[in-house]
Structures are given as C-alpha cells and as structure tokens.
Design a protein around this motif. Structure first.
Motif, PDB file in Angstrom:
ATOM      1  N   GLY A  79      -0.049   8.571   6.756  1.00  0.00           N
ATOM      2  CA  GLY A  79       0.706   9.418   5.835  1.00  0.00           C
ATOM      3  C   GLY A  79       1.506  10.516   6.476  1.00  0.00           C
ATOM      4  O   GLY A  79       2.237  11.227   5.785  1.00  0.00           O
TER       5      GLY A  79
ATOM      6  N   LYS B  79      -1.636  19.453  -0.840  1.00  0.00           N
ATOM      7  CA  LYS B  79      -1.302  18.154  -0.268  1.00  0.00           C
ATOM      8  C   LYS B  79      -1.669  17.016  -1.211  1.00  0.00           C
ATOM      9  O   LYS B  79      -1.196  15.909  -1.074  1.00  0.00           O
ATOM     10  N   PHE B  80      -2.532  17.303  -2.207  1.00  0.00           N
ATOM     11  CA  PHE B  80      -2.974  16.275  -3.142  1.00  0.00           C
ATOM     12  C   PHE B  80      -2.623  16.705  -4.567  1.00  0.00           C
ATOM     13  O   PHE B  80      -2.885  17.839  -4.963  1.00  0.00           O
TER      14      PHE B  80
ATOM     15  N   ARG C 272       8.879   7.148  -0.219  1.00  0.00           N
ATOM     16  CA  ARG C 272       7.512   6.630  -0.429  1.00  0.00           C
ATOM     17  C   ARG C 272       6.995   6.080   0.895  1.00  0.00           C
ATOM     18  O   ARG C 272       7.488   5.085   1.406  1.00  0.00           O
TER      19      ARG C 272
ATOM     20  N   LYS D 151       4.582   4.143   3.253  1.00  0.00           N
ATOM     21  CA  LYS D 151       3.624   3.038   3.151  1.00  0.00           C
ATOM     22  C   LYS D 151       3.771   2.144   4.372  1.00  0.00           C
ATOM     23  O   LYS D 151       4.868   1.691   4.694  1.00  0.00           O
TER      24      LYS D 151
ATOM     25  N   GLY E 244      -0.508   7.094  -3.861  1.00  0.00           N
ATOM     26  CA  GLY E 244      -0.212   6.907  -2.438  1.00  0.00           C
ATOM     27  C   GLY E 244       0.509   8.103  -1.853  1.00  0.00           C
ATOM     28  O   GLY E 244       0.596   9.176  -2.455  1.00  0.00           O
ATOM     29  N   TRP E 245       1.052   7.888  -0.649  1.00  0.00           N
ATOM     30  CA  TRP E 245       1.712   8.960   0.108  1.00  0.00           C
ATOM     31  C   TRP E 245       3.205   9.042  -0.195  1.00  0.00           C
ATOM     32  O   TRP E 245       3.875   8.004  -0.319  1.00  0.00           O
ATOM     33  N   TYR E 246       3.706  10.260  -0.280  1.00  0.00           N
ATOM     34  CA  TYR E 246       5.138  10.534  -0.456  1.00  0.00           C
ATOM     35  C   TYR E 246       5.554  11.599   0.554  1.00  0.00           C
ATOM     36  O   TYR E 246       4.729  12.405   0.980  1.00  0.00           O
TER      37      TYR E 246
ATOM     38  N   SER F 221       4.280  15.840   3.899  1.00  0.00           N
ATOM     39  CA  SER F 221       3.643  14.735   3.180  1.00  0.00           C
ATOM     40  C   SER F 221       2.766  15.241   2.048  1.00  0.00           C
ATOM     41  O   SER F 221       2.219  16.344   2.106  1.00  0.00           O
TER      42      SER F 221
ATOM     43  N   LYS G 227       0.047  13.471  -1.257  1.00  0.00           N
ATOM     44  CA  LYS G 227      -0.582  12.245  -1.766  1.00  0.00           C
ATOM     45  C   LYS G 227      -0.813  12.370  -3.265  1.00  0.00           C
ATOM     46  O   LYS G 227      -1.357  13.375  -3.736  1.00  0.00           O
TER      47      LYS G 227
END
Length: 455
Positions: A173, A232-233, A261, A263, A310-312, A326, A328
């Motif tokens: 990520g 971060k979340f 995005r 991935k 997911g991660w962005y 980043s 999530k």
C-alpha cells in the motif's frame, strides 16, 4: 554520541590511471557534523590504516592523489582517489570517529584496465510519515525488462518491489514502480516513510543476464518531521457514502492532483482535478471541494460496494516529483443481531419523507434507526462498528438504514428468563443454611434458660 546512520556504496570500480569518487552519507546531527571523518585501507593483519582524514592527515604514499571533502550541512563527505594503480585494489572503510574501528561502511575497490564510469550515488531525503520520489536512470527503452527496487544488506540486495507486481509485505500500500518513460527511465514512489526505511538501495532493470548497471540510492528519513500524522484508515457501509481529505503543500505548484487505486503494485488513476473520471466510477466519485490555502481537496465516494475496500493514494504531481499519501478504506456490511430472522419481529426503519432519501451526515442514533416501543437494545457484537469514524473523515449513510443493532423483545425475554433460572441453584442452598443456623441458635438459647433456675 555519534549516530549509527552511515551509508555508502559497497563496491567501487576504477580504471588504471583513472580516478574514483566515493560518497559517504551520514545523519547531519551535531555529533556527526563535527566528528572526524576518515578513509582507510584494510591490511592483511586486520588493521585499517588511515589514508586521509578531516583532521588534515594524508598518508605519504597517497599525497597528491587523494582528497577528502566534508559537507556537514548536507550530511555527506566525499573521497576522491586519482592515478589508480593495481595495488590500490582492496577493502576500504569510510567512517566517522576518533578511531578507525567506530562507525564505518566497508567497500571493495576493483581496478581494471578498461573500467566503465560508474553513476554517482543518489541521495534522497524524506520526512517521517512523508513521501519521496526516486528517479531511476534510463536503461531498457523497450520496456520489456523487469524494473526493480531492492535494499542492500550485508551480503545481498533484498527485493522490495518489482514491475511484475511483487511488493514486500512491509511495503503493502505504500510503494509504487511507475511505467517506463520513452527514455527508459522510471520512478519509484514511496510514502508513509518510516525511520527503518533509511538505507542503501539499488534500482534498475533486470534482464536474462541479471542486473544492468543499477543506480545506487541512499535514502535518509529525518527523525524530526514537520509532516503531521493523519488518519490512514476510513470506514464506510455498503450502500452508503464517505468522504476524506487529501493534503498537499499549500505553497507548492502542482500540474495535477489525483486519486488512484493501489492494487498489486500498480495504481490506476480514478479521477483528477482536470475533470477526468474513470468510466467504471462515473456517478459515484467526485472531488467535492478545494481549499488551496490549507492545501486540501475533498473526495466523495458514493454507493459503496464491498469491492471498494482496499488501498487508495492521494497524489500531486510537480515535474518528476510526486507527493503521495496512502489510505485504506474498510467497507462493512449491515449486521443484524436477531438469532432467528424467521420468527423475530422486524425492526422498522425511521419513517422519513422520500425527499430525504439522498445520503447525508448521520449520527449513531440515525444509524440505529427507530426501534419499536419497549424494545431493549442488546449488546453489540465484538468488532461491530457503531457509526464511529476515524478523526478527519465524515461518513455518509443512506437514510433508509434499518436499526441493525436492535435486539428483538423475544430475544430480551429469553435472556432475562435464562438469567433468573441460573440464580435458583445458588439461592435455595443459602436459604436452607440460614434456616438451620436460626434453629440451632434458638435451641441453644432455650437450653441455657432451662439451666438457670438450678444453678
């Protein structure tokens, strides 16, 4: 004390009669800045004999063909050796300290008849929790060879990321290798920097015959940082919406701001500030506001799906440099606590006019909905999110959300009944014991009263 952060190349190659330049990189702390810097060569007896030092010493054997320059403000010192001979090959140390056994980096010098000129080592500095951009030099212009980024250890270079999708689990990520440009150059982007990210790295292309002239990079992560910690979340619910802020330097000039995005080591752009929106996200995502003075822009993602988790990455591009961060997304389903959905009475959602069916800010009470009169709220299952959102984010949920955390009246009754039945085995023996004690006391008192007249 002298800081233990010291980095430099492990291998040097020079041509006969030519010259080599070696750079040593150190943390620019006061102790490091003013301490003695040295360059010594290892002998067969295990002693490292000084060739040159910042204390104005130069070995007589090397006078006129070696020089040491220190730049404390940059945390680097450079050693140049000219007029190379075959006997100059061997193991050297560049270090800091009053002796040659303190803080140092060992390296091997090879002297060849026709050595190619090596690229100078890149120094990249970053801040804790911040991001860096590393530009790797042109190599394979066809773009069909694997691009890599690895960290140099004592005996090998540990692979961290490569263009075939591999990413070390510690960098999930937060690292990205970009596609190659027409010149063959590519970039390595790293964010959420940690202190342990400091070190010596190699980046380049790898063909069937191995690495092709990799670039050495020293990454130094500053302990003191001006980059604030940010959430971060972020969490949302299926069918709902959420918004989050992306940050950039308000004084910077950026060609493009974007969200992508992340991935599997790639990061396709979902939207940018020039109006682009990826086809599959049209109608669901937008940049809702800009605040150039604070250096922020807000992204809203609607009609959340489970696959949105997911991660962005938030990004801002300025020339070759890219500022990235980043985050999530965690997507939750609606959780119903009824044990027997077939028999438990349904929980009615709050009655609202149809005009209010668009997503809006919701409180915890809104998330639960309206519960039938007399209903007792049960215990929330461990791990269930009750509308709480990390600081700095705002979660938007659709109005027609049923009360997912309510317990049905029947369920409450069963729990209280079973609780009472569990008390009976404890209460009855206690009552019997109290009765026995009372009878014994009365009997003893009666016997004592009967004895008194005859004494």
């Amino acid at each position: 004390p002298v800081s233990s952060s010291l980095y430099g190349s492990r291998f040097l190659t020079g041509g006969l009669g030519g010259s080599v330049t070696h750079q040593c990189f150190y943390s620019p702390t006061p102790a490091n800045k003013y301490e003695r810097k040295y360059w010594c060569k290892m002998a067969a007896n295990g002693v490292c004999y000084t060739i040159v030092s910042s204390s104005s010493y130069t070995s007589s054997e090397y006078r006129g063909r070696v020089a040491l320059g220190d730049a404390p403000q940059n945390g680097t010192f450079t050693v140049t050796m000219a007029g190379l001979r075959g006997s100059d090959a061997g193991t050297y140390r560049c270090g800091i300290g009053s002796t040659n056994d303190g803080l140092y980096v060992s390296l091997n010098l090879t002297v060849l008849a026709d050595a190619a000129v090596a690229r100078p080592t890149q120094l990249i500095r970053g801040e804790l929790h911040g991001s860096v951009t590393v530009l790797c030099p042109s190599g394979d212009t066809q773009g069909d060879k694997k691009r890599f980024w690895c960290k140099v250890g004592r005996s090998s270079c540990a692979l961290i990321a490569s263009s075939d999708g591999y990413v070390d689990w510690r960098y999930q990520g937060r690292i990205l290798i970009t596609p190659q440009e027409s010149s063959g150059a590519f970039k390595v982007l790293i964010n959420d920097l940690k202190k342990k990210d400091s070190g010596l790295y190699l980046c380049g292309t790898q063909g069937l015959r191995g690495q092709e002239s990799p670039q050495e990079v020293v990454l130094q992560v500053a302990t003191a940082s001006t980059v604030p910690r940010r959430p971060k979340f972020f969490s949302g619910t299926v069918g709902g919406s959420l918004s989050f802020q992306c940050h950039h330097d308000p004084k910077g000039t950026y060609e493009k701001k974007y969200l992508c995005r992340w991935k599997g080591g790639s990061c396709p752009v979902l939207l940018d500030d020039e109006g682009f929106v990826l086809e599959s996200y049209k109608g669901r995502i937008q940049i809702s506001s800009h605040d150039p003075g604070r250096g922020t822009y807000t992204v809203v993602l609607r009609q959340l799906r489970e696959e949105d988790a997911g991660w962005y990455w938030c990004g801002a591009r300025s020339g070759h440099a890219e500022l990235t961060a980043s985050l999530k997304l965690l997507i939750h389903r609606e959780i119903y606590s009824s044990r027997d959905p077939g028999t438990a009475p349904p929980v009615r959602p709050s009655a609202r006019p149809a005009a209010h069916s668009t997503p809006r800010h919701r409180s915890t009470a809104d998330l639960m909905g309206t519960v039938p009169e007399g209903t007792t709220m049960g215990t929330v299952p461990k791990g269930t999110t009750m509308g709480t959102v990390p600081e700095g984010s705002s979660t938007l949920l659709p109005t027609a959300t049923p009360g997912t955390s309510a317990t049905s009246p029947g369920e409450t009754f069963q729990e209280s009944s079973s609780g009472e039945s569990r008390l009976l085995p404890v209460v009855l023996p206690a009552l019997l014991l109290l009765i026995c004690i009372a009878i014994t006391i009365l009997t003893l008192a009666k016997i004592k009263l009967q004895k008194k007249p005859g004494e």
